[in-house]
Design a protein around this motif. Structure first.
Motif, PDB file in Angstrom:
ATOM      1  N   GLU A  38       0.713  68.539  19.935  1.00  0.00           N
ATOM      2  CA  GLU A  38       0.073  67.888  18.278  1.00  0.00           C
ATOM      3  C   GLU A  38       0.355  66.134  18.226  1.00  0.00           C
ATOM      4  OE1 GLU A  38      -0.742  69.361  15.726  1.00  0.00           O
ATOM      5  OE2 GLU A  38       0.183  71.817  16.160  1.00  0.00           O
ATOM      6  N   PRO A  39      -1.263  65.558  18.295  1.00  0.00           N
ATOM      7  CA  PRO A  39      -1.602  64.534  17.666  1.00  0.00           C
ATOM      8  C   PRO A  39      -0.051  63.413  17.304  1.00  0.00           C
ATOM      9  CG  PRO A  39      -2.916  65.322  16.506  1.00  0.00           C
ATOM     10  CD  PRO A  39      -2.081  65.983  16.970  1.00  0.00           C
ATOM     11  N   ILE A  40       0.219  62.577  17.595  1.00  0.00           N
ATOM     12  CA  ILE A  40       1.288  61.375  16.945  1.00  0.00           C
ATOM     13  C   ILE A  40       0.246  61.087  15.518  1.00  0.00           C
ATOM     14  CG2 ILE A  40       2.733  59.807  16.754  1.00  0.00           C
ATOM     15  CD1 ILE A  40       3.505  60.262  19.617  1.00  0.00           C
ATOM     16  N   VAL A  41       0.476  61.288  14.098  1.00  0.00           N
ATOM     17  CA  VAL A  41      -0.025  61.301  13.372  1.00  0.00           C
ATOM     18  C   VAL A  41       0.648  60.130  12.405  1.00  0.00           C
ATOM     19  CG1 VAL A  41      -0.748  61.626  11.087  1.00  0.00           C
ATOM     20  CG2 VAL A  41      -1.142  63.179  12.967  1.00  0.00           C
ATOM     21  N   MET A  42      -0.229  58.774  11.916  1.00  0.00           N
ATOM     22  CA  MET A  42       1.102  57.454  10.876  1.00  0.00           C
ATOM     23  C   MET A  42      -0.174  57.590   9.634  1.00  0.00           C
ATOM     24  SD  MET A  42       2.914  57.209  13.425  1.00  0.00           S
ATOM     25  CE  MET A  42       3.650  55.885  12.751  1.00  0.00           C
ATOM     26  N   THR A  43       0.834  57.623   8.912  1.00  0.00           N
ATOM     27  CA  THR A  43       0.347  57.116   7.775  1.00  0.00           C
ATOM     28  C   THR A  43       0.751  55.465   7.234  1.00  0.00           C
ATOM     29  OG1 THR A  43      -0.564  59.654   7.367  1.00  0.00           O
ATOM     30  CG2 THR A  43      -0.614  58.318   5.358  1.00  0.00           C
ATOM     31  N   ARG A  44      -0.268  55.380   6.006  1.00  0.00           N
ATOM     32  CA  ARG A  44       0.232  53.807   5.372  1.00  0.00           C
ATOM     33  C   ARG A  44       1.183  54.802   4.575  1.00  0.00           C
ATOM     34  NH1 ARG A  44      -3.620  49.607   2.971  1.00  0.00           N
ATOM     35  NH2 ARG A  44      -4.403  52.218   2.299  1.00  0.00           N
ATOM     36  N   GLY A  45       2.296  54.113   4.152  1.00  0.00           N
ATOM     37  CA  GLY A  45       3.646  54.750   2.890  1.00  0.00           C
ATOM     38  C   GLY A  45       4.594  55.363   3.624  1.00  0.00           C
ATOM     39  N   GLU A  46       3.818  56.074   4.936  1.00  0.00           N
ATOM     40  CA  GLU A  46       4.938  56.754   5.132  1.00  0.00           C
ATOM     41  C   GLU A  46       5.845  56.218   5.702  1.00  0.00           C
ATOM     42  OE1 GLU A  46       3.203  60.429   7.373  1.00  0.00           O
ATOM     43  OE2 GLU A  46       2.376  61.012   5.914  1.00  0.00           O
ATOM     44  N   ARG A  47       7.084  56.896   6.137  1.00  0.00           N
ATOM     45  CA  ARG A  47       8.411  56.417   6.649  1.00  0.00           C
ATOM     46  C   ARG A  47       8.478  57.455   8.274  1.00  0.00           C
ATOM     47  NH1 ARG A  47      12.662  55.030   3.644  1.00  0.00           N
ATOM     48  NH2 ARG A  47      12.413  55.594   1.393  1.00  0.00           N
ATOM     49  N   CYS A  48       9.017  55.860   8.935  1.00  0.00           N
ATOM     50  CA  CYS A  48       8.484  56.125  10.291  1.00  0.00           C
ATOM     51  C   CYS A  48      10.018  55.194  11.208  1.00  0.00           C
ATOM     52  CB  CYS A  48       7.276  54.932  10.852  1.00  0.00           C
ATOM     53  SG  CYS A  48       7.563  54.938  12.550  1.00  0.00           S
ATOM     54  N   ASP A  49      10.420  56.498  11.890  1.00  0.00           N
ATOM     55  CA  ASP A  49      12.137  56.490  12.406  1.00  0.00           C
ATOM     56  C   ASP A  49      11.365  55.518  13.987  1.00  0.00           C
ATOM     57  OD1 ASP A  49      13.987  56.003  14.577  1.00  0.00           O
ATOM     58  OD2 ASP A  49      14.736  57.160  12.682  1.00  0.00           O
ATOM     59  N   GLN A  50      11.926  53.976  13.629  1.00  0.00           N
ATOM     60  CA  GLN A  50      10.911  53.394  15.075  1.00  0.00           C
ATOM     61  C   GLN A  50      11.315  53.789  17.215  1.00  0.00           C
ATOM     62  OE1 GLN A  50      11.848  49.031  16.673  1.00  0.00           O
ATOM     63  NE2 GLN A  50       9.982  48.932  14.861  1.00  0.00           N
ATOM     64  N   THR A  51      12.573  54.014  16.746  1.00  0.00           N
ATOM     65  CA  THR A  51      13.464  54.644  17.477  1.00  0.00           C
ATOM     66  C   THR A  51      12.474  55.979  18.350  1.00  0.00           C
ATOM     67  OG1 THR A  51      15.527  53.545  17.641  1.00  0.00           O
ATOM     68  CG2 THR A  51      15.374  54.891  18.991  1.00  0.00           C
ATOM     69  N   GLU A  52      12.075  56.841  17.453  1.00  0.00           N
ATOM     70  CA  GLU A  52      12.208  58.675  17.528  1.00  0.00           C
ATOM     71  C   GLU A  52      10.443  57.916  18.038  1.00  0.00           C
ATOM     72  OE1 GLU A  52      12.538  61.051  13.777  1.00  0.00           O
ATOM     73  OE2 GLU A  52      14.819  60.788  14.357  1.00  0.00           O
ATOM     74  N   TRP A  90       8.037  48.153   6.853  1.00  0.00           N
ATOM     75  CA  TRP A  90       9.327  47.280   5.965  1.00  0.00           C
ATOM     76  C   TRP A  90      10.181  48.169   6.225  1.00  0.00           C
ATOM     77  CZ3 TRP A  90       9.714  42.368   3.687  1.00  0.00           C
ATOM     78  CH2 TRP A  90      10.717  42.563   2.913  1.00  0.00           C
ATOM     79  N   GLY A  91      11.560  47.833   6.613  1.00  0.00           N
ATOM     80  CA  GLY A  91      11.827  48.727   6.798  1.00  0.00           C
ATOM     81  C   GLY A  91      12.013  50.276   7.468  1.00  0.00           C
ATOM     82  N   ASP A  92      12.130  51.534   7.476  1.00  0.00           N
ATOM     83  CA  ASP A  92      11.473  52.025   7.442  1.00  0.00           C
ATOM     84  C   ASP A  92       9.831  53.185   7.608  1.00  0.00           C
ATOM     85  OD1 ASP A  92      12.494  53.057   5.181  1.00  0.00           O
ATOM     86  OD2 ASP A  92      13.905  55.079   6.465  1.00  0.00           O
ATOM     87  N   GLU A  93       9.689  52.298   6.463  1.00  0.00           N
ATOM     88  CA  GLU A  93       8.138  52.879   5.500  1.00  0.00           C
ATOM     89  C   GLU A  93       6.856  51.537   6.461  1.00  0.00           C
ATOM     90  OE1 GLU A  93       6.089  52.415   1.176  1.00  0.00           O
ATOM     91  OE2 GLU A  93       7.892  52.451   1.946  1.00  0.00           O
ATOM     92  N   ILE A  94       5.760  52.582   6.443  1.00  0.00           N
ATOM     93  CA  ILE A  94       5.008  51.857   7.464  1.00  0.00           C
ATOM     94  C   ILE A  94       3.943  51.315   5.829  1.00  0.00           C
ATOM     95  CG2 ILE A  94       2.592  52.377   8.193  1.00  0.00           C
ATOM     96  CD1 ILE A  94       3.742  54.795   9.377  1.00  0.00           C
ATOM     97  N   GLU A  95       3.664  49.665   6.527  1.00  0.00           N
ATOM     98  CA  GLU A  95       3.408  48.912   5.189  1.00  0.00           C
ATOM     99  C   GLU A  95       2.323  48.619   5.416  1.00  0.00           C
ATOM    100  OE1 GLU A  95       4.606  44.948   2.451  1.00  0.00           O
ATOM    101  OE2 GLU A  95       5.000  44.729   5.097  1.00  0.00           O
ATOM    102  N   ARG A  96       1.467  48.492   6.356  1.00  0.00           N
ATOM    103  CA  ARG A  96      -0.159  48.113   6.608  1.00  0.00           C
ATOM    104  C   ARG A  96      -0.310  49.395   8.319  1.00  0.00           C
ATOM    105  NH1 ARG A  96      -2.449  41.878   7.342  1.00  0.00           N
ATOM    106  NH2 ARG A  96      -5.189  42.987   7.114  1.00  0.00           N
ATOM    107  N   LEU A  97      -1.461  49.441   8.167  1.00  0.00           N
ATOM    108  CA  LEU A  97      -1.747  50.172   8.801  1.00  0.00           C
ATOM    109  C   LEU A  97      -2.552  48.929   9.953  1.00  0.00           C
ATOM    110  CD1 LEU A  97      -1.701  53.416   9.116  1.00  0.00           C
ATOM    111  CD2 LEU A  97      -0.488  52.354  11.199  1.00  0.00           C
ATOM    112  N   THR A  98      -4.018  48.584  10.301  1.00  0.00           N
ATOM    113  CA  THR A  98      -4.661  47.853  11.505  1.00  0.00           C
ATOM    114  C   THR A  98      -4.663  48.395  12.251  1.00  0.00           C
ATOM    115  OG1 THR A  98      -3.772  45.690  11.576  1.00  0.00           O
ATOM    116  CG2 THR A  98      -3.800  45.467   9.199  1.00  0.00           C
ATOM    117  N   THR A  99      -6.145  47.674  12.425  1.00  0.00           N
ATOM    118  CA  THR A  99      -6.736  46.917  14.332  1.00  0.00           C
ATOM    119  C   THR A  99      -6.520  45.655  14.078  1.00  0.00           C
ATOM    120  OG1 THR A  99      -8.943  46.620  13.356  1.00  0.00           O
ATOM    121  CG2 THR A  99      -8.729  48.757  13.875  1.00  0.00           C
ATOM    122  N   PHE A 100      -6.595  45.539  15.408  1.00  0.00           N
ATOM    123  CA  PHE A 100      -6.105  43.831  15.738  1.00  0.00           C
ATOM    124  C   PHE A 100      -7.339  44.484  17.242  1.00  0.00           C
ATOM    125  CE2 PHE A 100      -3.025  46.186  18.494  1.00  0.00           C
ATOM    126  CZ  PHE A 100      -2.390  45.297  19.848  1.00  0.00           C
TER     127      PHE A 100
END
Length: 442
Positions: free
Chosen positions: A146-160, A205-215
């Motif tokens: 499965e792909p790793i999915v990241m969604t703005r506003g969801e929680r994310c454990d940085q280490t995991e 922001w802590g363990d929440e994805i506050e923003r997703l952007t390209t760069f």
């Protein structure tokens, strides 16, 4: 892949495909499980687009002989159906047993295609693949990844999250510049997905994805905001528990490769590890001969474009691999009396484990053709306005519906000027690609 709120515009030539909807031979063929089609080469992509739109089966998998043909057919179909409707399943750029990994993008795109095929809602309308891409064995259980999915506003454990990326073959770097790299600066994670054209920045922001952007790689500045990101693996051979166990067993049965087996058994990812895939997939089960078409069920449709050429190309690929194996066995110190496991399968193996409908399409008529499409050659008229208008006038007089498609607006303006100067009646029905094939239009 990156999901944004902006929708893609439909390609300008898409309405042309509707001209095939009422073709009586095509309508009578769409429901068949097997059929032989005779279509001149110049019209094959057009007919394939009509099949894709008219058939209830999905996806339509178009098989061609060479990589160059796959690129061309995929480009043609993207022009007719839209880029978001067509996917290309690439072949590895490396030779069998070559201790160099395919490009990160190639492996990522292959993994993405396999994931899309697991769900009809994700599957592309059309999938194009060359003989080399299809006769190659898949990595062990890669269709389950499965792909790793990241969604703005969801929680994310940085280490995991970082551990998941490393396990998927991503490399941790100081700064992200290439596909397959990830970098961390405090609460900011930069990652360049294997299938993406731009790297992604994740602001936590802590363990929440506050923003997703390209760069931008050049100046590292954030660009477009995103709502969701899918990150596909960078490796087609992943160090799963099954792979590591198989590598451990090979240390005893094939000691000549003990250095590589040890690294794989330890769960390492390294350049060239994919060259050992035939040994690591050869576990005696069905996965030992897994190919892409095995992932298709009765809802799919396969079209073999020039099947004789496909079969011939598949045979050439196998002969090349046999010759390489014979040369390398001596240099590796492997037992030359036993056959090395193969990366590629026979052509006859491709269709044995799928229940999808299988059609063939050839430019030369064959006995039993269910659909025959006739075309006439178009005489070149470059730089000759008189010849162009004569051809168009003749077609119009014979009651043909004539649609002139130009590559650029300036080309369209020149053609319009020629038609006006020669007094040939016409109407513009595709201003900006809105409607090319309205009934009765010329």
């Amino acid at each position: 892949s990156v999901a944004t709120s902006a929708s893609r515009s439909v390609t300008a030539l898409n309405p042309l495909v509707a001209l095939l909807r009422d073709h009586p031979a095509l309508l009578g063929t769409l429901s068949l499980q097997s059929a032989t089609l005779t279509v001149p080469e110049a019209a094959q992509s057009f007919v394939l687009a009509g099949i894709a739109q008219g058939s209830r089966r999905t996806p339509l998998v178009v098989v061609v002989a060479t990589t160059a043909e796959a690129d061309r057919v995929a480009a043609d179909l993207s022009t007719l159906l839209g880029e978001d409707q067509v996917d290309l399943f690439p072949a590895w750029e490396t030779l069998p047993f070559e201790r160099v990994s395919p490009s990160v993008e190639t492996m990522g795109r292959r993994m993405r295609t396999m994931w899309h095929l697991q769900d009809p809602d994700r599957a592309p309308a059309v999938l194009v693949a060359s003989a080399r891409a299809l006769v190659q064995r898949l990595g062990p259980h890669v269709e389950d990844v499965e792909p790793i999915v990241m969604t703005r506003g969801e929680r994310c454990d940085q280490t995991e999250f970082l551990n998941a990326l490393i396990a998927a073959g991503y490399r941790r770097e100081y700064q992200v510049e290439h596909r397959g790299e990830v970098a961390v600066r405090g609460s900011i994670i930069d990652v360049f997905g294997s299938t993406d054209d731009e790297p992604i920045r994740i602001d936590l922001w802590g363990d929440e994805i506050e923003r997703l952007t390209t760069f931008s790689v050049s100046d590292q500045r954030s660009d477009r905001d995103l709502d969701r990101v899918e990150l596909f693996p960078c490796r087609e051979l992943l160090p799963t528990d099954a792979v590591r166990a198989r590598a451990e067993a090979l240390m005893a049965s094939a000691p000549w490769g003990s250095e590589q087996w040890q690294r794989l058994a330890d769960g390492e990812t390294f350049d060239g590890m994919e060259s050992w895939l035939p040994w690591l997939a050869d576990d005696g089960g069905d996965a030992a001969e897994h190919v892409l078409l095995d992932l298709l069920d009765e809802r799919a449709q396969i079209v073999l474009l020039e099947p004789r050429r496909i079969r011939s190309r598949a045979s050439e690929i196998l002969l090349e691999e046999v010759d390489l194996a014979a040369s390398l066995a001596t240099t590796w110190g492997a037992d030359s009396s036993s056959e090395l496991p193969r990366l590629h399968q026979d052509f006859d193996r491709l269709l044995t484990r799928t229940s999808a409908a299988v059609w063939t399409m050839s430019s030369l008529a064959e006995v039993g053709s269910a659909l025959v499409v006739s075309t006439l050659p178009w005489a070149l008229a470059a730089g000759d306005g008189d010849q162009l208008t004569r051809q168009l006038s003749q077609l119009s007089a014979e009651k043909f519906r004539v649609v002139v498609a130009a590559e650029t607006p300036s080309s369209a303006e020149r053609i319009e000027r020629v038609l006006r100067e020669r007094g040939l009646g016409y109407s513009i029905v595709a201003e900006g690609g809105a409607a090319l094939a309205e009934p009765g239009s010329r």
